[in-house]
Design a protein around this motif. Structure first.
Motif, PDB file in Angstrom:
ATOM      1  N   ARG A 124     -34.721 -19.896  40.291  1.00  0.00           N
ATOM      2  CA  ARG A 124     -34.230 -20.359  41.591  1.00  0.00           C
ATOM      3  C   ARG A 124     -32.814 -20.919  41.523  1.00  0.00           C
ATOM      4  NH1 ARG A 124     -37.812 -24.576  43.589  1.00  0.00           N
ATOM      5  NH2 ARG A 124     -36.629 -24.329  45.498  1.00  0.00           N
ATOM      6  N   ARG A 125     -32.249 -21.019  40.316  1.00  0.00           N
ATOM      7  CA  ARG A 125     -30.898 -21.555  40.097  1.00  0.00           C
ATOM      8  C   ARG A 125     -30.768 -23.021  40.508  1.00  0.00           C
ATOM      9  NH1 ARG A 125     -26.218 -17.320  40.374  1.00  0.00           N
ATOM     10  NH2 ARG A 125     -27.311 -15.429  39.864  1.00  0.00           N
ATOM     11  N   THR A 126     -31.846 -23.752  40.402  1.00  0.00           N
ATOM     12  CA  THR A 126     -31.817 -25.172  40.754  1.00  0.00           C
ATOM     13  C   THR A 126     -31.771 -26.068  39.525  1.00  0.00           C
ATOM     14  OG1 THR A 126     -34.222 -25.215  40.854  1.00  0.00           O
ATOM     15  CG2 THR A 126     -33.048 -24.847  42.939  1.00  0.00           C
ATOM     16  N   ALA A 127     -31.940 -25.467  38.336  1.00  0.00           N
ATOM     17  CA  ALA A 127     -31.993 -26.270  37.119  1.00  0.00           C
ATOM     18  C   ALA A 127     -31.423 -25.484  35.940  1.00  0.00           C
ATOM     19  CB  ALA A 127     -33.433 -26.684  36.810  1.00  0.00           C
ATOM     20  N   ILE A 128     -30.923 -26.243  34.964  1.00  0.00           N
ATOM     21  CA  ILE A 128     -30.470 -25.651  33.707  1.00  0.00           C
ATOM     22  C   ILE A 128     -31.091 -26.424  32.546  1.00  0.00           C
ATOM     23  CG2 ILE A 128     -28.307 -24.695  34.572  1.00  0.00           C
ATOM     24  CD1 ILE A 128     -26.831 -27.087  33.453  1.00  0.00           C
ATOM     25  N   LYS A 129     -31.245 -25.729  31.428  1.00  0.00           N
ATOM     26  CA  LYS A 129     -31.692 -26.349  30.185  1.00  0.00           C
ATOM     27  C   LYS A 129     -30.671 -26.015  29.113  1.00  0.00           C
ATOM     28  CE  LYS A 129     -36.673 -26.868  30.504  1.00  0.00           C
ATOM     29  NZ  LYS A 129     -37.971 -26.605  29.857  1.00  0.00           N
ATOM     30  N   VAL A 130     -30.406 -26.991  28.256  1.00  0.00           N
ATOM     31  CA  VAL A 130     -29.478 -26.830  27.141  1.00  0.00           C
ATOM     32  C   VAL A 130     -30.253 -27.079  25.854  1.00  0.00           C
ATOM     33  CG1 VAL A 130     -27.377 -27.705  26.070  1.00  0.00           C
ATOM     34  CG2 VAL A 130     -27.541 -27.605  28.561  1.00  0.00           C
ATOM     35  N   LEU A 131     -30.139 -26.139  24.916  1.00  0.00           N
ATOM     36  CA  LEU A 131     -30.798 -26.251  23.623  1.00  0.00           C
ATOM     37  C   LEU A 131     -29.739 -26.188  22.535  1.00  0.00           C
ATOM     38  CD1 LEU A 131     -33.606 -26.186  22.077  1.00  0.00           C
ATOM     39  CD2 LEU A 131     -33.208 -23.719  21.882  1.00  0.00           C
TER      40      LEU A 131
ATOM     41  N   TYR B 262     -29.200 -27.277  18.123  1.00  0.00           N
ATOM     42  CA  TYR B 262     -29.684 -27.847  16.868  1.00  0.00           C
ATOM     43  C   TYR B 262     -28.547 -28.642  16.249  1.00  0.00           C
ATOM     44  CZ  TYR B 262     -31.897 -28.195  12.297  1.00  0.00           C
ATOM     45  OH  TYR B 262     -32.462 -28.669  11.143  1.00  0.00           O
ATOM     46  N   ASP B 263     -28.799 -29.909  15.850  1.00  0.00           N
ATOM     47  CA  ASP B 263     -27.730 -30.775  15.329  1.00  0.00           C
ATOM     48  C   ASP B 263     -27.791 -31.000  13.821  1.00  0.00           C
ATOM     49  OD1 ASP B 263     -29.764 -32.620  14.925  1.00  0.00           O
ATOM     50  OD2 ASP B 263     -28.955 -34.118  16.296  1.00  0.00           O
ATOM     51  N   GLY B 264     -28.614 -30.231  13.120  1.00  0.00           N
ATOM     52  CA  GLY B 264     -28.731 -30.394  11.674  1.00  0.00           C
ATOM     53  C   GLY B 264     -29.970 -31.177  11.276  1.00  0.00           C
ATOM     54  N   GLN B 265     -30.497 -31.981  12.180  1.00  0.00           N
ATOM     55  CA  GLN B 265     -31.723 -32.747  11.922  1.00  0.00           C
ATOM     56  C   GLN B 265     -32.874 -32.286  12.806  1.00  0.00           C
ATOM     57  OE1 GLN B 265     -30.317 -36.727  12.692  1.00  0.00           O
ATOM     58  NE2 GLN B 265     -30.205 -37.145  10.492  1.00  0.00           N
ATOM     59  N   GLY B 266     -32.529 -31.788  13.968  1.00  0.00           N
ATOM     60  CA  GLY B 266     -33.539 -31.361  14.920  1.00  0.00           C
ATOM     61  C   GLY B 266     -32.889 -30.796  16.159  1.00  0.00           C
ATOM     62  N   PHE B 267     -33.728 -30.409  17.098  1.00  0.00           N
ATOM     63  CA  PHE B 267     -33.245 -29.809  18.338  1.00  0.00           C
ATOM     64  C   PHE B 267     -33.092 -30.848  19.436  1.00  0.00           C
ATOM     65  CE2 PHE B 267     -34.921 -25.924  16.433  1.00  0.00           C
ATOM     66  CZ  PHE B 267     -33.936 -25.015  16.767  1.00  0.00           C
ATOM     67  N   TRP B 268     -32.054 -30.673  20.238  1.00  0.00           N
ATOM     68  CA  TRP B 268     -31.881 -31.389  21.495  1.00  0.00           C
ATOM     69  C   TRP B 268     -32.280 -30.415  22.597  1.00  0.00           C
ATOM     70  CZ3 TRP B 268     -30.281 -36.345  22.416  1.00  0.00           C
ATOM     71  CH2 TRP B 268     -29.703 -37.044  21.355  1.00  0.00           C
ATOM     72  N   LEU B 269     -33.050 -30.881  23.559  1.00  0.00           N
ATOM     73  CA  LEU B 269     -33.368 -30.100  24.747  1.00  0.00           C
ATOM     74  C   LEU B 269     -33.045 -30.971  25.946  1.00  0.00           C
ATOM     75  CD1 LEU B 269     -34.492 -27.546  26.038  1.00  0.00           C
ATOM     76  CD2 LEU B 269     -36.766 -28.575  25.915  1.00  0.00           C
ATOM     77  N   CYS B 270     -32.056 -30.558  26.694  1.00  0.00           N
ATOM     78  CA  CYS B 270     -31.615 -31.312  27.880  1.00  0.00           C
ATOM     79  C   CYS B 270     -31.929 -30.489  29.115  1.00  0.00           C
ATOM     80  CB  CYS B 270     -30.117 -31.589  27.814  1.00  0.00           C
ATOM     81  SG  CYS B 270     -29.611 -32.424  26.312  1.00  0.00           S
ATOM     82  N   HIS B 271     -32.369 -31.157  30.158  1.00  0.00           N
ATOM     83  CA  HIS B 271     -32.758 -30.490  31.401  1.00  0.00           C
ATOM     84  C   HIS B 271     -32.055 -31.186  32.560  1.00  0.00           C
ATOM     85  CE1 HIS B 271     -36.312 -28.679  33.820  1.00  0.00           C
ATOM     86  NE2 HIS B 271     -35.344 -28.983  34.653  1.00  0.00           N
ATOM     87  N   LYS B 272     -31.388 -30.408  33.393  1.00  0.00           N
ATOM     88  CA  LYS B 272     -30.785 -30.965  34.609  1.00  0.00           C
ATOM     89  C   LYS B 272     -31.299 -30.174  35.800  1.00  0.00           C
ATOM     90  CE  LYS B 272     -26.688 -32.206  37.154  1.00  0.00           C
ATOM     91  NZ  LYS B 272     -25.258 -32.457  37.132  1.00  0.00           N
ATOM     92  N   ARG B 273     -31.864 -30.905  36.777  1.00  0.00           N
ATOM     93  CA  ARG B 273     -32.296 -30.305  38.029  1.00  0.00           C
ATOM     94  C   ARG B 273     -31.465 -30.900  39.144  1.00  0.00           C
ATOM     95  NH1 ARG B 273     -38.044 -31.688  39.431  1.00  0.00           N
ATOM     96  NH2 ARG B 273     -37.051 -33.490  40.335  1.00  0.00           N
ATOM     97  N   LEU B 274     -30.882 -30.046  39.951  1.00  0.00           N
ATOM     98  CA  LEU B 274     -30.053 -30.527  41.056  1.00  0.00           C
ATOM     99  C   LEU B 274     -30.921 -31.147  42.146  1.00  0.00           C
ATOM    100  CD1 LEU B 274     -27.561 -27.532  41.402  1.00  0.00           C
ATOM    101  CD2 LEU B 274     -27.174 -29.734  40.273  1.00  0.00           C
ATOM    102  N   SER B 275     -30.438 -32.231  42.748  1.00  0.00           N
ATOM    103  CA  SER B 275     -31.146 -32.861  43.861  1.00  0.00           C
ATOM    104  C   SER B 275     -31.102 -31.977  45.101  1.00  0.00           C
ATOM    105  CB  SER B 275     -30.512 -34.212  44.200  1.00  0.00           C
ATOM    106  OG  SER B 275     -30.579 -35.072  43.113  1.00  0.00           O
ATOM    107  N   GLU B 276     -29.948 -31.344  45.295  1.00  0.00           N
ATOM    108  CA  GLU B 276     -29.754 -30.426  46.418  1.00  0.00           C
ATOM    109  C   GLU B 276     -28.950 -29.237  45.953  1.00  0.00           C
ATOM    110  OE1 GLU B 276     -27.870 -32.133  49.779  1.00  0.00           O
ATOM    111  OE2 GLU B 276     -29.241 -33.827  49.905  1.00  0.00           O
TER     112      GLU B 276
END
Length: 122
Positions: free
Chosen positions: A50-57, A59-73
């Motif tokens: 739906r193009r309302t959210a993005i995820k960023v993955l 790896y930083d050498g110790q583990g994975f970062w998973l970031c999620h942003k959902r737009l309010s509007e």
């Protein structure tokens, strides 16, 4: 803390991802669909259908970062298309990713070149 630097390789997936996937599912998508090693430190960016959210993955050498942003509007209006049929991702610069995080158009983000010669002028 996750910090995006100009030296990082950033890839934006062209096709939407199933956001029920967690770290392992997105890492598998990096390998299978994008043909990239998820452990290489590359920043991978995915969007939902739906193009309302993005995820960023990343790896930083110790583990994975998973970031999620959902737009309010609204939606992420800009998203790359494949430059050719063999490409499933598009590279972005760090400043372009910051623009994308704000739901802007990274193609319109002007910045100085990443590298300039500092040698003597002739």
């Amino acid at each position: 803390m996750l910090q995006i630097t100009p030296q990082m390789k950033i890839l934006v997936a062209v096709e939407p991802a199933d956001f029920r996937r967690g770290i392992d599912g997105l890492a598998r998508l990096c390998k299978d669909a994008l043909g990239q090693d998820p452990f290489a430190g590359t920043v991978f960016v995915f969007r939902n259908r739906r193009r309302t959210a993005i995820k960023v993955l990343v790896y930083d050498g110790q583990g994975f970062w998973l970031c999620h942003k959902r737009l309010s509007e609204g939606r992420f209006h800009w998203w790359p298309s494949a430059p050719d049929e063999n490409s499933s991702a598009r590279a972005l610069a760090a400043h372009q990713l910051s623009v994308l995080f704000s739901a802007g158009n990274p193609d319109r983000a002007a910045a100085a070149p990443d590298w300039r010669s500092v040698g003597p002028r002739h």
